[in-house]
Design a protein around this motif. Structure first.
Motif, PDB file in Angstrom:
ATOM      1  N   LEU A  49       0.755  -1.108   0.125  1.00 16.68           N
ATOM      2  CA  LEU A  49      -0.122  -0.096   0.090  1.00 16.68           C
ATOM      3  C   LEU A  49       0.763   1.225  -0.071  1.00 16.68           C
ATOM      4  CD1 LEU A  49      -2.881   1.320   0.268  1.00 16.68           C
ATOM      5  CD2 LEU A  49      -2.463   1.229   2.713  1.00 16.68           C
ATOM      6  N   ILE A  50       1.822   1.184   0.919  1.00 18.73           N
ATOM      7  CA  ILE A  50       2.782   2.604   0.911  1.00 18.73           C
ATOM      8  C   ILE A  50       3.575   2.577  -0.606  1.00 18.73           C
ATOM      9  CG2 ILE A  50       4.914   3.255   2.026  1.00 18.73           C
ATOM     10  CD1 ILE A  50       3.804   2.180   4.551  1.00 18.73           C
ATOM     11  N   TRP A  51       3.953   1.563  -1.021  1.00 23.75           N
ATOM     12  CA  TRP A  51       4.765   1.628  -2.349  1.00 23.75           C
ATOM     13  C   TRP A  51       3.707   2.321  -3.360  1.00 23.75           C
ATOM     14  CZ3 TRP A  51       9.507  -1.036  -3.186  1.00 23.75           C
ATOM     15  CH2 TRP A  51       9.926  -0.972  -4.444  1.00 23.75           C
ATOM     16  N   ILE A  52       2.462   2.056  -3.518  1.00 22.39           N
ATOM     17  CA  ILE A  52       1.723   2.460  -4.548  1.00 22.39           C
ATOM     18  C   ILE A  52       1.232   3.848  -4.045  1.00 22.39           C
ATOM     19  CG2 ILE A  52      -0.922   2.451  -5.360  1.00 22.39           C
ATOM     20  CD1 ILE A  52      -0.556  -0.745  -5.063  1.00 22.39           C
ATOM     21  N   MET A  53       0.964   4.214  -2.599  1.00 29.08           N
ATOM     22  CA  MET A  53       0.956   5.734  -2.399  1.00 29.08           C
ATOM     23  C   MET A  53       1.998   6.667  -2.697  1.00 29.08           C
ATOM     24  SD  MET A  53      -0.948   5.057   1.409  1.00 29.08           S
ATOM     25  CE  MET A  53      -0.649   6.750   1.887  1.00 29.08           C
ATOM     26  N   VAL A  54       3.253   6.214  -2.417  1.00 24.37           N
ATOM     27  CA  VAL A  54       4.417   6.961  -2.662  1.00 24.37           C
ATOM     28  C   VAL A  54       4.622   7.387  -4.231  1.00 24.37           C
ATOM     29  CG1 VAL A  54       7.170   6.914  -3.002  1.00 24.37           C
ATOM     30  CG2 VAL A  54       5.838   6.381  -0.788  1.00 24.37           C
ATOM     31  N   TYR A  55       4.144   6.192  -5.058  1.00 23.03           N
ATOM     32  CA  TYR A  55       4.239   6.249  -6.585  1.00 23.03           C
ATOM     33  C   TYR A  55       3.256   7.408  -7.037  1.00 23.03           C
ATOM     34  CZ  TYR A  55       3.717   4.818 -11.547  1.00 23.03           C
ATOM     35  OH  TYR A  55       3.838   4.941 -12.817  1.00 23.03           O
ATOM     36  N   TYR A  56       2.051   7.608  -6.589  1.00 20.94           N
ATOM     37  CA  TYR A  56       1.183   8.312  -6.859  1.00 20.94           C
ATOM     38  C   TYR A  56       1.405   9.865  -6.219  1.00 20.94           C
ATOM     39  CZ  TYR A  56      -2.079   4.983  -9.310  1.00 20.94           C
ATOM     40  OH  TYR A  56      -2.550   4.316 -10.071  1.00 20.94           O
ATOM     41  N   ILE A  57       1.820   9.965  -5.069  1.00 20.42           N
ATOM     42  CA  ILE A  57       2.082  11.176  -4.491  1.00 20.42           C
ATOM     43  C   ILE A  57       3.102  11.743  -4.957  1.00 20.42           C
ATOM     44  CG2 ILE A  57       2.826  12.046  -2.134  1.00 20.42           C
ATOM     45  CD1 ILE A  57       0.986  10.308  -0.926  1.00 20.42           C
ATOM     46  N   SER A  58       4.231  11.028  -5.349  1.00 20.65           N
ATOM     47  CA  SER A  58       5.405  11.492  -6.058  1.00 20.65           C
ATOM     48  C   SER A  58       5.281  11.822  -7.515  1.00 20.65           C
ATOM     49  CB  SER A  58       6.832  10.708  -5.939  1.00 20.65           C
ATOM     50  OG  SER A  58       6.536   9.454  -6.614  1.00 20.65           O
ATOM     51  N   GLN A  59       3.763  11.793  -7.922  1.00 20.38           N
ATOM     52  CA  GLN A  59       3.957  11.892  -9.428  1.00 20.38           C
ATOM     53  C   GLN A  59       4.702  11.132 -10.429  1.00 20.38           C
ATOM     54  OE1 GLN A  59       3.714  16.127 -10.097  1.00 20.38           O
ATOM     55  NE2 GLN A  59       2.124  16.421  -8.931  1.00 20.38           N
ATOM     56  N   THR A  60       4.598   9.687 -10.164  1.00 20.57           N
ATOM     57  CA  THR A  60       5.418   8.593 -10.812  1.00 20.57           C
ATOM     58  C   THR A  60       6.843   8.925 -11.023  1.00 20.57           C
ATOM     59  OG1 THR A  60       5.254   9.669 -12.897  1.00 20.57           O
ATOM     60  CG2 THR A  60       3.176   8.340 -12.254  1.00 20.57           C
ATOM     61  N   VAL A  61       7.385   9.626  -9.800  1.00 20.13           N
ATOM     62  CA  VAL A  61       8.779   9.530  -9.751  1.00 20.13           C
ATOM     63  C   VAL A  61       9.381   8.808  -9.070  1.00 20.13           C
ATOM     64  CG1 VAL A  61      10.893  11.212  -9.156  1.00 20.13           C
ATOM     65  CG2 VAL A  61       8.797  12.142 -10.368  1.00 20.13           C
ATOM     66  N   LEU A  62       9.037   8.392  -7.754  1.00 18.76           N
ATOM     67  CA  LEU A  62       9.420   7.400  -6.852  1.00 18.76           C
ATOM     68  C   LEU A  62       8.616   6.135  -6.924  1.00 18.76           C
ATOM     69  CD1 LEU A  62      10.246   9.807  -4.164  1.00 18.76           C
ATOM     70  CD2 LEU A  62      11.777   9.019  -5.604  1.00 18.76           C
ATOM     71  N   PRO A  63       8.770   4.967  -6.318  1.00 17.79           N
ATOM     72  CA  PRO A  63       9.947   4.673  -5.496  1.00 17.79           C
ATOM     73  C   PRO A  63      11.304   4.112  -6.479  1.00 17.79           C
ATOM     74  CG  PRO A  63       8.193   3.062  -5.339  1.00 17.79           C
ATOM     75  CD  PRO A  63       7.742   4.291  -6.025  1.00 17.79           C
ATOM     76  N   ILE A  64      11.046   3.777  -7.735  1.00 21.37           N
ATOM     77  CA  ILE A  64      12.043   3.229  -8.600  1.00 21.37           C
ATOM     78  C   ILE A  64      11.703   4.090 -10.042  1.00 21.37           C
ATOM     79  CG2 ILE A  64      13.130   1.728  -9.859  1.00 21.37           C
ATOM     80  CD1 ILE A  64      12.165  -0.444  -7.758  1.00 21.37           C
ATOM     81  N   PRO A  65      12.259   5.148 -10.210  1.00 21.66           N
ATOM     82  CA  PRO A  65      11.785   5.970 -11.444  1.00 21.66           C
ATOM     83  C   PRO A  65      12.057   5.189 -12.946  1.00 21.66           C
ATOM     84  CG  PRO A  65      13.638   6.938 -10.199  1.00 21.66           C
ATOM     85  CD  PRO A  65      13.174   5.872  -9.555  1.00 21.66           C
ATOM     86  N   MET A  66      13.012   4.461 -13.026  1.00 22.32           N
ATOM     87  CA  MET A  66      13.240   3.830 -14.129  1.00 22.32           C
ATOM     88  C   MET A  66      12.223   2.833 -14.793  1.00 22.32           C
ATOM     89  SD  MET A  66      16.113   5.447 -14.886  1.00 22.32           S
ATOM     90  CE  MET A  66      16.879   4.496 -16.293  1.00 22.32           C
ATOM     91  N   GLY A  68       8.877   2.933 -13.998  1.00 24.14           N
ATOM     92  CA  GLY A  68       7.552   3.495 -14.433  1.00 24.14           C
ATOM     93  C   GLY A  68       6.478   2.825 -13.860  1.00 24.14           C
ATOM     94  N   GLY A  69       5.401   2.497 -14.764  1.00 24.23           N
ATOM     95  CA  GLY A  69       4.221   1.850 -14.322  1.00 24.23           C
ATOM     96  C   GLY A  69       4.493   0.539 -13.806  1.00 24.23           C
ATOM     97  N   TRP A  70       5.543  -0.196 -13.581  1.00 19.28           N
ATOM     98  CA  TRP A  70       5.840  -1.342 -12.930  1.00 19.28           C
ATOM     99  C   TRP A  70       5.650  -1.204 -11.644  1.00 19.28           C
ATOM    100  CZ3 TRP A  70       5.057  -6.000 -14.993  1.00 19.28           C
ATOM    101  CH2 TRP A  70       4.936  -6.031 -16.545  1.00 19.28           C
ATOM    102  N   ASN A  71       5.951  -0.015 -11.090  1.00 19.77           N
ATOM    103  CA  ASN A  71       5.854   0.390  -9.668  1.00 19.77           C
ATOM    104  C   ASN A  71       4.555  -0.152  -8.992  1.00 19.77           C
ATOM    105  OD1 ASN A  71       8.331   1.639  -8.692  1.00 19.77           O
ATOM    106  ND2 ASN A  71       7.844   2.965 -10.372  1.00 19.77           N
ATOM    107  N   ILE A  72       3.534  -0.063  -9.900  1.00 17.45           N
ATOM    108  CA  ILE A  72       2.085  -0.153  -9.259  1.00 17.45           C
ATOM    109  C   ILE A  72       2.100  -1.855  -9.510  1.00 17.45           C
ATOM    110  CG2 ILE A  72      -0.310  -0.349  -9.928  1.00 17.45           C
ATOM    111  CD1 ILE A  72      -0.140   2.489 -11.104  1.00 17.45           C
ATOM    112  N   GLY A  77       1.629  -6.636  -6.260  1.00 16.05           N
ATOM    113  CA  GLY A  77       2.243  -7.954  -5.777  1.00 16.05           C
ATOM    114  C   GLY A  77       2.814  -8.298  -4.450  1.00 16.05           C
ATOM    115  N   LEU A  78       3.286  -7.034  -3.671  1.00 16.56           N
ATOM    116  CA  LEU A  78       3.536  -7.115  -2.246  1.00 16.56           C
ATOM    117  C   LEU A  78       2.431  -7.415  -1.562  1.00 16.56           C
ATOM    118  CD1 LEU A  78       6.373  -4.575  -2.167  1.00 16.56           C
ATOM    119  CD2 LEU A  78       6.527  -7.024  -1.986  1.00 16.56           C
ATOM    120  N   ALA A  79       1.179  -6.497  -1.853  1.00 19.17           N
ATOM    121  CA  ALA A  79       0.000  -6.528  -1.189  1.00 19.17           C
ATOM    122  C   ALA A  79      -0.509  -7.905  -1.298  1.00 19.17           C
ATOM    123  CB  ALA A  79      -0.891  -5.462  -1.530  1.00 19.17           C
TER     124      ALA A  79
END
Length: 90
Positions: A49-66, A68-72, A77-79
């Motif tokens: 949940l935190i991983w997805i929240m960070v991805y959206y709050i950082s406007q797709t820059v974090l957690p792993i910028p390279m 992209g959408g695979w962060n979701i 997957g973790l959840a």
């Protein structure tokens, strides 16, 4: 009796099978869970949940910028691993 006067046979009652299924494998259900199981289970759900929240709050820059959408996919997957662990939780 039915409407025409003929006797209708009664159905047999079923007996409950009180034997545990699986023989000796049924004893594995009686074992307590390891102490790490619940923290890992809840931790994975919260981390996803935190991983997805960070991805959206950082406007797709974090957690792993390279990636992209695979962060979701990683977050879900973790959840999902955490949610699948709930099936074994007693």
């Amino acid at each position: 009796m039915n409407i025409q006067g003929a006797a209708v046979p009664e159905s047999k009652t079923r007996r409950k099978n009180n034997k545990p299924r699986g023989g000796s494998d049924a004893q594995t259900y009686d074992k307590p869970l390891p102490k790490w199981y619940k923290p890992v289970m809840f931790g994975l759900m919260i981390l996803g949940l935190i991983w997805i929240m960070v991805y959206y709050i950082s406007q797709t820059v974090l957690p792993i910028p390279m990636i992209g959408g695979w962060n979701i996919v990683i977050g879900f997957g973790l959840a999902m691993v955490g949610f699948f662990m709930t099936t074994g939780w007693r």
